[in-house]
Design a protein around this motif. Structure first.
Motif, PDB file in Angstrom:
ATOM      1  N   ARG A 202       0.831  -1.214   0.000  1.00  0.00           N
ATOM      2  CA  ARG A 202       0.000   0.000   0.000  1.00  0.00           C
ATOM      3  C   ARG A 202       0.860   1.257   0.000  1.00  0.00           C
ATOM      4  N   ALA A 203       1.900   1.258   0.828  1.00  0.00           N
ATOM      5  CA  ALA A 203       2.783   2.429   0.907  1.00  0.00           C
ATOM      6  C   ALA A 203       3.491   2.659  -0.422  1.00  0.00           C
ATOM      7  N   SER A 204       3.941   1.583  -1.050  1.00  0.00           N
ATOM      8  CA  SER A 204       4.634   1.708  -2.343  1.00  0.00           C
ATOM      9  C   SER A 204       3.703   2.275  -3.405  1.00  0.00           C
ATOM     10  N   GLN A 205       2.480   1.767  -3.427  1.00  0.00           N
ATOM     11  CA  GLN A 205       1.510   2.257  -4.413  1.00  0.00           C
ATOM     12  C   GLN A 205       1.209   3.735  -4.210  1.00  0.00           C
ATOM     13  N   LEU A 206       1.102   4.155  -2.962  1.00  0.00           N
ATOM     14  CA  LEU A 206       0.807   5.558  -2.683  1.00  0.00           C
ATOM     15  C   LEU A 206       1.989   6.453  -3.041  1.00  0.00           C
ATOM     16  N   ILE A 207       3.201   5.960  -2.784  1.00  0.00           N
ATOM     17  CA  ILE A 207       4.395   6.741  -3.151  1.00  0.00           C
ATOM     18  C   ILE A 207       4.423   6.977  -4.659  1.00  0.00           C
ATOM     19  N   VAL A 208       4.144   5.918  -5.417  1.00  0.00           N
ATOM     20  CA  VAL A 208       4.122   6.043  -6.880  1.00  0.00           C
ATOM     21  C   VAL A 208       3.013   7.006  -7.312  1.00  0.00           C
ATOM     22  N   ALA A 209       1.833   6.877  -6.697  1.00  0.00           N
ATOM     23  CA  ALA A 209       0.704   7.738  -7.049  1.00  0.00           C
ATOM     24  C   ALA A 209       0.993   9.204  -6.759  1.00  0.00           C
ATOM     25  N   LEU A 210       1.837   9.452  -5.742  1.00  0.00           N
ATOM     26  CA  LEU A 210       2.167  10.835  -5.381  1.00  0.00           C
ATOM     27  C   LEU A 210       3.374  11.348  -6.161  1.00  0.00           C
ATOM     28  N   GLY A 211       3.917  10.505  -7.043  1.00  0.00           N
ATOM     29  CA  GLY A 211       5.067  10.932  -7.850  1.00  0.00           C
ATOM     30  C   GLY A 211       6.384  10.809  -7.109  1.00  0.00           C
ATOM     31  N   GLY A 212       6.406  10.010  -6.051  1.00  0.00           N
ATOM     32  CA  GLY A 212       7.628   9.837  -5.271  1.00  0.00           C
ATOM     33  C   GLY A 212       8.550   8.804  -5.890  1.00  0.00           C
ATOM     34  N   ASP A 213       9.731   8.664  -5.273  1.00  0.00           N
ATOM     35  CA  ASP A 213      10.761   7.760  -5.784  1.00  0.00           C
ATOM     36  C   ASP A 213      10.907   6.574  -4.826  1.00  0.00           C
ATOM     37  N   LEU A 214      10.587   5.385  -5.315  1.00  0.00           N
ATOM     38  CA  LEU A 214      10.692   4.193  -4.470  1.00  0.00           C
ATOM     39  C   LEU A 214      12.142   3.851  -4.147  1.00  0.00           C
ATOM     40  N   SER A 215      13.068   4.248  -4.985  1.00  0.00           N
ATOM     41  CA  SER A 215      14.477   3.935  -4.739  1.00  0.00           C
ATOM     42  C   SER A 215      14.993   4.633  -3.502  1.00  0.00           C
ATOM     43  N   ALA A 216      14.316   5.721  -3.091  1.00  0.00           N
ATOM     44  CA  ALA A 216      14.736   6.447  -1.895  1.00  0.00           C
ATOM     45  C   ALA A 216      14.478   5.623  -0.649  1.00  0.00           C
ATOM     46  N   ALA A 217      13.569   4.629  -0.775  1.00  0.00           N
ATOM     47  CA  ALA A 217      13.263   3.756   0.357  1.00  0.00           C
ATOM     48  C   ALA A 217      14.008   2.446   0.253  1.00  0.00           C
TER      49      ALA A 217
END
Length: 217
Positions: A202-217
């Motif tokens: 869920r957190a990953s999907q929301l990060i993507v939806a908000l235009g965030g970078d998953l690699s930062a996590a």
């Protein structure tokens, strides 16, 4: 010599028996008391266990009987009549809250949850869960900052619903338009060693939806 030795052995044995008899008269009650305590303790433990199991079964039967009614008002009345305290009462209140939602009475559902939260005698597990569910039900009817304030104590180290509370705070931050703060919190959730697979997804999907970078996590 043989007779003398036999006589000495007999005398020695008599002396031993006499000493043993004296010791038993003097301290035998301690042994008896210890045996009675052990037997009594085991009996009481079994009785207490049977009593607890019977009470749990009676509570379960009462709750199932109450919930078997099709009418929400009748279910509420039946659940309210169950006489319980402590953790058992919290369970009944959770049922009453869920039942109120079934009857589309959100205010009553929230009120039942707040009763649990306000009961300081209950374990943190019950009170934190009630707070979390209450905030979810309140939604936009309660100011965002107030909801964050209610959830903040649930994020303390070791709190049972810590990461779920962090997730809800992130969602409220999104609601407020504070995307950067929400992304920071979501990325922290992904890095947490206690994160579950479902929450990570869920957190990953929301990060993507908000235009965030998953690699930062």
């Amino acid at each position: 010599m043989s007779n003398n030795e036999s006589f000495i052995d007999e005398v020695t044995e008599e002396v031993r028996r006499d000493r043993l008899f004296v010791l038993m008269r003097r301290y035998g009650w301690i042994v008896i008391a210890a045996v009675l305590l052990i037997v009594g303790g085991a009996t009481y433990s079994e009785w207490q266990k049977a009593r607890t199991e019977a009470a749990a079964q009676a509570l379960g039967d009462s709750m199932l009987s109450a919930l078997s009614n099709e009418d929400a008002a009748i279910r509420t009345a039946a659940l309210d009549q169950i006489e319980v305290t402590g953790g058992a009462k919290a369970l009944v209140d959770f049922m009453l809250s869920a039942n109120a939602l079934t009857g589309e009475d959100r205010k009553e559902a929230i009120a039942r949850l707040k009763d649990i939260t306000a009961d300081a005698s209950l374990p943190a597990l019950y009170r934190d869960l009630a707070t979390l569910k209450s905030v979810l039900l309140q939604g936009a009817d309660t100011p965002a900052d107030d909801r964050i304030g209610l959830l903040q104590p649930l994020t303390a180290a070791g709190a049972p619903f810590r990461l779920l509370a962090e997730e809800q705070i992130a969602l409220i931050l999104v609601e407020k338009g504070d995307t950067d703060a929400a992304l920071t919190k979501l990325q922290a959730i992904l890095l947490d060693t206690d994160v579950t697979a479902g929450l990570r997804r869920r957190a990953s999907q929301l990060i993507v939806a908000l235009g965030g970078d998953l690699s930062a996590a």
